[in-house]
Motif scaffolding. Structure first.
Motif, PDB file in Angstrom:
ATOM      1  N   ILE A   1       0.852  -1.199   0.000  1.00 41.56           N
ATOM      2  CA  ILE A   1       0.000   0.000   0.000  1.00 41.56           C
ATOM      3  C   ILE A   1       0.882   1.241   0.000  1.00 41.56           C
ATOM      4  O   ILE A   1       1.805   1.353   0.810  1.00 41.56           O
ATOM      5  CB  ILE A   1      -0.922   0.030   1.236  1.00 41.56           C
ATOM      6  N   CYS A   2       0.589   2.169  -0.888  1.00 43.40           N
ATOM      7  CA  CYS A   2       1.263   3.464  -0.913  1.00 43.40           C
ATOM      8  C   CYS A   2       0.202   4.558  -0.922  1.00 43.40           C
ATOM      9  O   CYS A   2      -0.717   4.534  -1.747  1.00 43.40           O
ATOM     10  CB  CYS A   2       2.142   3.602  -2.152  1.00 43.40           C
TER      11      CYS A   2
ATOM     12  N   SER B   1      -1.965   7.255   7.304  1.00 42.11           N
ATOM     13  CA  SER B   1      -0.674   6.684   7.713  1.00 42.11           C
ATOM     14  C   SER B   1      -0.654   6.287   9.182  1.00 42.11           C
ATOM     15  O   SER B   1      -0.226   5.174   9.537  1.00 42.11           O
ATOM     16  CB  SER B   1       0.450   7.683   7.433  1.00 42.11           C
TER      17      SER B   1
ATOM     18  N   TYR C   1      -6.936  -1.649   3.944  1.00 43.26           N
ATOM     19  CA  TYR C   1      -6.165  -2.545   4.812  1.00 43.26           C
ATOM     20  C   TYR C   1      -6.701  -3.971   4.726  1.00 43.26           C
ATOM     21  O   TYR C   1      -5.948  -4.928   4.533  1.00 43.26           O
ATOM     22  CB  TYR C   1      -6.237  -2.029   6.247  1.00 43.26           C
TER      23      TYR C   1
ATOM     24  N   TYR D   1       3.963  -0.723   3.780  1.00 42.55           N
ATOM     25  CA  TYR D   1       3.297   0.566   3.547  1.00 42.55           C
ATOM     26  C   TYR D   1       4.325   1.690   3.419  1.00 42.55           C
ATOM     27  O   TYR D   1       5.364   1.684   4.088  1.00 42.55           O
ATOM     28  CB  TYR D   1       2.356   0.896   4.710  1.00 42.55           C
TER      29      TYR D   1
END
Length: 310
Positions: free
Chosen positions: A13-14, A42, A266, A63
């Motif tokens: 995940i970015c 974040s 998520y 991440y």
């Protein structure tokens, strides 16, 4: 043969978005703090990572945050790195500065913009690649259509429409339609909107018709959040009505939409189906409502809330 080793080493995940300087005004308090989708996303996902690891159920998800802000606010990045969040910074002349004013109804707010940061460009994001790429757009000139088209080739593209539906006049923010919406939606895999944004985008008051129209434009998963009334998800032609849960205490709704997207992605990255991910997203959003700042609770508490409301 497929390049399995490359897939396994790919970032999961970015999130791409500006960290902001926020002034939050509610009937009971006035708070200055960092903010923005990238900030809430974040810290929230980091809390889930850490709580799962502490319980012996490490997700093994990876991440990274790609953000842009002025040197004067780099202390926010230092704090994030200090708790283990991987952050890449693109320098900007200014930091986005928002003022969010809430009344007694936490589903509504008045918003002002005191400063803007430099936009993200294809050149600045040339190294980005991940299974899920989340765009935390805050203002319409943050990310261009060319960037959306480019990032679509680098991973499953997740977009919160809020930034594209804002027009800044002076310091005040007004809702407007997204002129490039139909073209942009061809390249967006997951789009999150609230009920007001859905009507602005589609002209439809009926929420199911609005979601269907967005899907017809090319979006694979439409997330339609309704605040305290829950959410609707449309995926593969199927509607899922996701309930809202009752918080122990209603404190601050700032960042709840960002927390919803965080929880959803998520769980999708973990392999959950659409309905499972939607219910988890609702649970973490409920827990976030109970305090100012990002979601900072645990995976187990979110799952316990789901089990108690199943």
């Amino acid at each position: 043969m497929p390049q399995i080793t490359i897939f396994l080493n790919m970032l999961d995940i970015c999130c791409i978005g500006h960290i902001t300087l926020d002034k939050i005004v509610t009937p009971t308090q006035e708070v200055y703090m960092p903010g923005g989708t990238s900030y809430y996303f974040s810290y929230g996902i980091n809390s889930l990572f850490q709580s799962e690891a502490a319980s012996g159920c490490d997700t093994h998800l990876t991440y990274k945050l790609v953000t842009s802000l002025a040197e004067s606010e780099m202390n926010a990045v230092s704090a994030m790195r200090g708790v283990g969040i991987d952050v890449d910074v693109i320098p900007s002349r200014h930091t986005v500065y928002f003022e969010n004013i809430y009344g007694k109804n936490q589903n509504e707010r008045k918003q002002c913009v005191r400063a803007k940061a430099d936009p993200f460009t294809v050149e600045k994001l040339s190294d980005v690649e991940a299974r899920y790429i989340v765009l935390g757009t805050l203002l319409p000139d943050d990310i261009s259509l060319d960037v959306i088209k480019y990032l679509h080739t680098k991973g499953t593209l997740v977009v919160d429409a809020q930034g594209f539906l804002r027009d800044v006049r002076g310091v005040d923010v007004y809702p407007v339609d997204w002129k490039e919406k139909i073209e942009a939606c061809k390249y967006i895999d997951v789009l999150k909107v609230n009920e007001y944004e859905a009507e602005v985008l589609t002209g439809e008051c009926d929420l199911h018709k609005a979601a269907q129209k967005i899907a017809d434009w090319g979006v694979k998963e439409v997330l339609l959040s309704l605040g305290s009334f829950g959410s609707i998800i449309l995926a593969d032609g199927v509607f899922y009505d996701i309930p809202a849960y009752q918080p122990l205490l209603l404190v601050d709704a700032t960042g709840c939409g960002d927390t919803y997207v965080m929880g959803y992605i998520y769980r999708r990255a973990q392999g959950a189906n659409v309905e499972e991910a939607g219910r988890f997203a609702a649970a973490v959003s409920t827990i976030k409502l109970e305090h100012s700042g990002p979601f900072s609770s645990s995976y187990l508490r979110a799952m316990d809330l789901l089990h108690r409301n199943s």
